[in-house]
Design a protein around this motif. Structure first.
Motif, PDB file in Angstrom:
ATOM      1  N   SER A  20      37.595  52.286  10.300  1.00 19.17           N
ATOM      2  CA  SER A  20      38.309  53.820  10.478  1.00 19.17           C
ATOM      3  C   SER A  20      38.390  55.210   9.808  1.00 19.17           C
TER       4      SER A  20
ATOM      5  N   GLU B 164      40.051  57.108  18.332  1.00 15.31           N
ATOM      6  CA  GLU B 164      41.211  57.605  18.207  1.00 15.31           C
ATOM      7  C   GLU B 164      41.989  55.001  17.975  1.00 15.31           C
ATOM      8  N   VAL B 165      42.740  55.743  16.882  1.00 16.59           N
ATOM      9  CA  VAL B 165      43.337  54.650  16.146  1.00 16.59           C
ATOM     10  C   VAL B 165      44.339  54.630  16.701  1.00 16.59           C
ATOM     11  N   ALA B 166      45.531  53.728  17.800  1.00 14.91           N
ATOM     12  CA  ALA B 166      46.491  54.069  18.107  1.00 14.91           C
ATOM     13  C   ALA B 166      47.594  53.403  17.433  1.00 14.91           C
ATOM     14  N   THR B 167      47.305  52.427  16.565  1.00 15.93           N
ATOM     15  CA  THR B 167      49.027  51.427  15.228  1.00 15.93           C
ATOM     16  C   THR B 167      47.591  51.426  14.388  1.00 15.93           C
ATOM     17  N   SER B 168      48.547  51.826  12.971  1.00 18.58           N
ATOM     18  CA  SER B 168      47.556  51.132  11.825  1.00 18.58           C
ATOM     19  C   SER B 168      47.386  49.512  11.151  1.00 18.58           C
ATOM     20  N   THR B 169      48.006  48.706  12.144  1.00 18.35           N
ATOM     21  CA  THR B 169      48.275  47.525  12.193  1.00 18.35           C
ATOM     22  C   THR B 169      48.456  46.932  10.499  1.00 18.35           C
TER      23      THR B 169
END
Lengths: 91, 91, 91, 91, 91
Positions: free
Chosen positions: A32, A86-91
């Motif tokens: 991403s 859309e990336v909600a968390t970068s983990t």
């Protein structure tokens, strides 16, 4: 499925008959952040994709469900042109 | 699908019956700069390819769509001889 | 099958018809310590999963058994939302 | 397909019924210089192969075309015993 | 096929219907020296395997031949509990 960027085209005169009329695109699988995870994956286009597009690639027998003709001996196809990741968390 | 260079041949007397009469080629999977990504992939030729050719390889069940006979127990086949790879962006 | 964390969503207007109405989720494959093993796997949701969930992913033709519609050209699907991973030995 | 060397045998009493009477061989996938590319691949023998033989391995559904019985739940099979690998170019 | 050690269990309430009543085991793929080659592979048990067992794992469509029910959307199954791995050469 994998995110990929279309980077070029592949041309072949001598090929399995099923590939006639299909567009073979050279792609790089990316994450991403657009970092390259795997280079030089050749996929059959089924969406009208072109160089520079971010696309969704499928591998294996899934590629033959997406392909315009079902008898094509491909193991990779572009099944979508991506509008937005859309990336909600970068983990 | 993957770009590959044909580097040699493989000979086997004792083999599954379906392979009789087929040409087994040794290949290296490469990227568009001809850097080797994976070595020693053995593929059934379906295009009249030979050593030195740049080819297109398919893996999995796709390899049995391309093969001259459908009952061949192969998981890799050469489905095209590549004329030209055009890279528009280096990503 | 693989453990994964849902990290985002993927949107595509131009896509293979079978994907209409399906949710495409961006995931990271993880181990039992939530270390990322593979990033940016896009999977069709079949369980009502959302961002932050730990899920179970299948690849290949298994993904089409799980998918709500059988003609979807996907090679990855979320088949379960994981409640608990119990590790008995650290090997 | 991949080149491999047979390095041992695997014995299992409790197993899926389809494996009864089949020989399970431990192999290392190698390149043409016999460097190990992947270790510990277990394959069903279909050729009378034994320890020390250089063999050809297939993965996935191809392994069930080669297997003596078609209902075997295997994803790897030995389909040929290799006589000779000729490398024309070192790429 | 691959050697693996069962290291734990995976529990999921929300899951594809086919998984009801099946045991999901967490495994590490290993070589013959029990070195971990791949971690966190989740497989459906078909042999009564438990934590600590060395097992044989199949991937892909083979996993659905071994599974107790054929409509399970899995891509990994335990098909044998291994008694003994005999390595004749260390390669």
């Amino acid at each position: 499925m994998q995110l990929a960027t279309v980077t070029g085209t592949v041309t072949a005169t001598t090929k399995h008959a099923g590939f006639e009329g299909l567009k073979l695109l050279l792609t790089n699988v990316i994450d991403s952040d657009e970092q390259v995870l795997q280079s030089a994956v050749v996929a059959v286009d089924t969406c009208g994709a072109g160089v520079g597009d971010m696309v969704l690639i499928v591998n294996g027998s899934a590629a033959r469900i997406a392909a315009p003709t079902s008898g094509v001996a491909t193991d990779a196809a572009i099944v979508a042109i991506i509008d937005r990741v859309e990336v909600a968390t970068s983990t």
